[in-house]
Motif scaffolding. Structure first.
Motif, short mmCIF file in Angstrom:
data_model
loop_
_atom_site.label_atom_id
_atom_site.label_comp_id
_atom_site.label_asym_id
_atom_site.label_seq_id
_atom_site.Cartn_x
_atom_site.Cartn_y
_atom_site.Cartn_z
N GLN A 1 37.31 63.98 42.66
CA GLN A 1 38.45 63.33 42.03
C GLN A 1 38.04 61.99 41.42
O GLN A 1 38.70 60.96 41.62
N ARG A 2 36.93 62.05 40.67
CA ARG A 2 36.41 60.85 40.04
C ARG A 2 35.94 61.16 38.63
O ARG A 2 35.61 62.31 38.29
N GLU A 3 35.89 60.13 37.80
CA GLU A 3 35.30 60.21 36.47
C GLU A 3 34.08 59.29 36.43
O GLU A 3 34.09 58.22 37.04
N PHE A 4 33.05 59.71 35.70
CA PHE A 4 31.84 58.92 35.54
C PHE A 4 31.57 58.77 34.05
O PHE A 4 31.50 59.77 33.33
N HIS A 5 31.41 57.55 33.61
CA HIS A 5 31.27 57.26 32.19
C HIS A 5 29.81 57.00 31.83
O HIS A 5 29.10 56.30 32.56
#
Length: 339
Positions: free
Chosen positions: A284-288
């Motif tokens: 449940q995470r986003e990585f840019h």
């Protein structure tokens, strides 16, 4: 791996030889390590997660590549110096309990076991690996090719499964494949101290270490023109897509390998080709990622003799013998536990 990439590349080694069933929960360690690694700066992923089923098959191909020298050079040294190594380990004629840390399928150790038995050594072989499948393959191979050898596999973490030593046997621990080079200098010393803590005075350690050499030769081992190493590195992202519900687009990352002759370290990276966001349903995470931003996936230290001697002395060992290939510098190093 170091590359020495036999898959025992961490203090808690990890070699998953079969992917989980669809819908299975991801390993807790994998989720925690990926969350920490991709949240850091620079972003990192541990090389211990290279070896799912596809990764293991790709590494088998890497070991057959003309440019990938460590596996074949180490195997030749083991065949050539098997008797010399037995003498250098100086077990005083005592029965030997050989513990191989990260044995894999045991292919490279077969010649050593055969030569020691032929020389009259009383030998028990305890291969240690976290892969039950690899240990099953090893046991079957040894039963076919060396039925006289007593083989007792140990599945799990090295230091949790390390057997209590027998009073009448000398323990000889093997850590081959230049896997020590996957550690930083501090990590390598910590690992060797843990090994030393499990050995008695007079027991032995045999290391396989890749040495400094022509930088072009080293770099080619990690960036083959056939593209197998690139596929191996990118497969790590495929595994995260499968096991952590991530959405890496493998077409938007490229493999990059470097070698620094000053530090003697080969490194591998995955480089983002565009500004992009990667999501994980499970975490449940986003990585840019920015264009050109990298994920650091692997290091492989190349050694010099003076540094190895100092490291051995600092961790409770004395270097007793050094067998080196002169054409493609690589060494088998026999050490005794002291103190």
């Amino acid at each position: 791996m170091t590359r020495g990439r036999d898959p025992a590349s961490a203090i808690q080694p990890a070699r998953d030889t079969a992917p989980p069933e669809a819908g299975a929960a991801a390993p807790r360690g994998l989720a925690a390590d990926v969350l920490a690694g991709l949240s850091g700066s620079p972003k990192r992923l541990s090389s211990k997660y290279f070896y799912d089923d596809r990764g293991s098959r790709l590494f088998e191909r890497i070991m057959r590549l003309p440019s990938y020298y460590p596996t074949r050079v180490e195997a030749a040294l083991l065949r050539r110096h098997a008797r010399d190594l037995l003498g250098a380990l100086d077990t005083g004629g005592s029965p030997i309990e050989m513990l191989e840390l990260g044995s894999g399928d045991g292919r490279k150790t077969l010649a050593l076991c055969r030569a020691w038995l032929k020389a009259g050594a009383e030998l028990v072989y305890r291969p240690m690996d976290i892969s039950a499948q690899a240990l099953d393959q090893l046991s079957a191979r040894m039963a076919r090719q060396l039925p006289a050898l007593a083989v007792h596999p140990l599945c799990g973490d090295y230091f949790q499964t390390w057997p209590i030593p027998s009073a009448r046997r000398r323990q000889v621990a093997l850590f081959l494949g230049s896997n020590l080079g996957n550690f930083t200098d501090e990590e390598a010393r910590r690992f060797l101290r843990r090994v030393r803590a499990h050995l008695r005075r007079g027991d032995s350690l045999l290391l396989g270490l890749d040495l400094r050499k022509d930088p072009h030769t080293v770099r080619a081992a990690y960036d083959d023109p056939e593209g197998v190493t690139a596929a191996f590195n990118l497969n790590l992202l495929r595994r995260l897509n499968r096991e952590l519900g991530m959405d890496f687009d493998l077409e938007r990352f490229r493999h990059y390998a470097s070698y620094c002759p000053l530090q003697g370290v080969a490194r591998s990276f995955l480089v983002s080709q565009a500004r992009q966001t990667v999501r994980s349903a499970l975490l449940q995470r986003e990585f840019h990622f920015g264009p050109g931003e990298f994920i650091y996936t692997e290091q492989s230290q190349k050694y010099e003799r003076a540094g190895v001697e100092a490291m051995a002395a600092d961790t409770g060992f004395e270097l007793r013998a050094w067998f080196e290939d002169p054409a493609l510098p690589y060494a088998l190093v026999a050490c005794h536990a002291t103190g």
